[in-house]
Design an enzyme around this catalytic site. Structure first.
Site, short mmCIF file in Angstrom:
data_model
loop_
_atom_site.label_atom_id
_atom_site.label_comp_id
_atom_site.label_asym_id
_atom_site.label_seq_id
_atom_site.Cartn_x
_atom_site.Cartn_y
_atom_site.Cartn_z
N ASP A 145 0.87 -1.17 0.00
CA ASP A 145 0.00 0.00 0.00
C ASP A 145 0.91 1.22 0.00
OD1 ASP A 145 -2.23 1.63 0.12
OD2 ASP A 145 -3.20 0.46 1.70
N TRP A 146 0.38 2.36 -0.38
CA TRP A 146 1.20 3.55 -0.58
C TRP A 146 1.79 4.03 0.75
CZ3 TRP A 146 -0.13 1.37 -4.57
CH2 TRP A 146 -0.06 1.90 -5.85
#
Length: 310
Positions: A145-146
C-alpha cells in the site's frame, strides 16, 4: 457487469494493473474502507464476489490486486495497529476471500499498513510467505500500500516484490542476495505473463500527454450498470407497510447529507462516494432530497438539518 465495466474503463485509461478488489472482512462497521469491500461481513459472500470479479478483470488482460493483506479491519491508528488473530480465525474468516481471488487469477496482492503478529504486513514473513505463498499457493507479486513499507532488506527478504509509490527503501536494499532479487522479479513477470500482457492482451494505447489515465472513460452504459448494482444491492431490513410510498404520501427527510453530499470536513470524499483512494468525483449526483422531490413533488417532501450524525 461490475467487473466488466471497471475493466473496460481501466483499459481505456491505459492501466495494466487494477488495484482491486478490496476483499477484507468488515469487522468494524465504522471503518472508513467498508464501502470498498466486496466481502462485507461474510467470508463466503466475499469469496464468491471476489472470484467473479477477478475472472472478469483477468479476461480483459489486466492484473487484479486483492487487498489489503492482511487484517486491515479498521482505519484508526492503522499505521501503528498490531493485530493478533488465531490461526483458525485466519483460515475460516479472513483468508477465504483472498484464496478465492487468487484461485480465480489475481496476479497481485497488496499488503496493508498495520502490523500483524508484531511485524508490519509488508515485511511479515508469516503473512507473505507462510500464509500467502505456502498456504494459498500464490505465484504473483506483492505490492505495498502507498507508504506502507518500513524497511528495504527485511521487506524484500520476507517477500515484498514492489514498493509503492516510490523506491524509498528499495532503492538501496543492502543485504539482499541476487537470488532473492531474481525470485521477486519472477513474481512480477509471472503475473504479467499470466495476464497475457506479454502477448498483446493488455491495453494497446499510444503514450501521450496528458496521459490517458486522466481521461473520463465512463459511459452511459457503465452508469446504467452502476445504477442497477446500487438498486439490486440495496437491502431493506425493515418495512412496516411504509414502502412503496403511496400516492399523496408526505415525507420528511432529516440530515444535511439529504440535501448535499459535499462536506469540507470529509476532505477527499463526500457522503455519497465515501473517501480516500476509492473516492470518485461526479457531476451527475442527485441528492436524496432532489430525487424524492422529483418523484413525489416538492410540496410532498420536507427537509430539516436534524442531528449532525444523520
Amino acid at each position: 457487469l461490475f467487473g466488466k465495466a471497471i475493466s473496460e474503463e481501466f483499459r481505456a485509461k491505459g492501466c495494466f494493473v487494477l488495484l482491486g478488489p478490496d476483499v477484507e472482512i468488515v469487522r468494524a462497521p465504522l471503518s472508513g474502507r467498508t464501502f470498498e469491500s466486496l466481502s462485507g461481513e461474510d467470508p463466503y459472500l466475499g469469496s464468491q464476489l471476489a472470484a467473479a470479479y477477478v475472472r472478469e478483470v483477468h479476461q480483459h488482460g489486466l492484473i487484479a490486486t486483492a487487498k489489503h493483506w492482511l487484517n486491515n479491519e479498521q482505519e484508526n491508528n492503522r499505521q501503528e495497529l498490531n493485530v493478533e488473530v488465531s490461526d483458525r480465525a485466519q483460515q475460516e474468516i479472513y483468508l477465504p476471500p483472498f484464496k478465492a481471488a487468487i484461485e480465480a487469477g489475481a496476479g497481485a496482492v497488496m499488503c496493508s499498513y498495520n502490523k500483524v503478529y508484531g511485524d508490519y504486513a509488508c515485511e511479515n514473513d508469516k503473512l507473505l510467505n507462510k500464509l500467502l505463498r505456502e498456504d494459498l499457493n500464490f505465484k504473483g507479486f506483492v505490492v505495498s500500500d502507498w507508504g506502507a513499507v518500513h524497511s528495504g532488506a527485511k521487506s524484500a527478504n520476507n517477500g515484498l516484490n514492489v514498493e509503492m509509490p516510490e523506491a524509498k527503501y528499495f532503492q538501496n536494499l543492502g543485504d539482499v542476495s541476487d537470488s532473492t532479487v531474481d525470485k521477486l522479479a519472477k513474481g512480477v513477470l509471472s503475473a504479467v505473463y499470466a495476464a497475457g500482457q506479454f502477448h498483446g492482451k493488455g491495453p494497446q494505447l499510444k503514450w501521450q500527454w496528458p496521459p490517458p489515465f486522466y481521461q473520463d472513460t465512463t459511459s452511459d452504459e457503465h452508469r446504467s450498470v452502476a445504477r442497477r448494482i446500487i438498486t439490486e444491492g440495496a437491502v431493506l431490513l425493515k418495512n412496516e407497510g411504509v414502502l412503496p410510498l403511496k400516492a399523496g404520501a408526505k415525507v420528511m427527510m432529516l440530515g444535511k447529507a439529504c440535501m448535499s453530499g459535499q462536506d469540507p470536513s470529509l476532505g477527499q470524499g463526500n457522503a455519497y462516494s465515501a473517501g480516500g483512494s476509492g473516492f470518485v468525483s461526479t457531476t451527475r449526483t442527485v441528492s436524496p432530497l432532489k430525487g424524492l422531490q422529483a418523484l413525489l413533488g416538492e410540496a410532498a417532501v420536507g427537509w430539516g438539518e436534524g442531528a449532525p450524525a444523520a
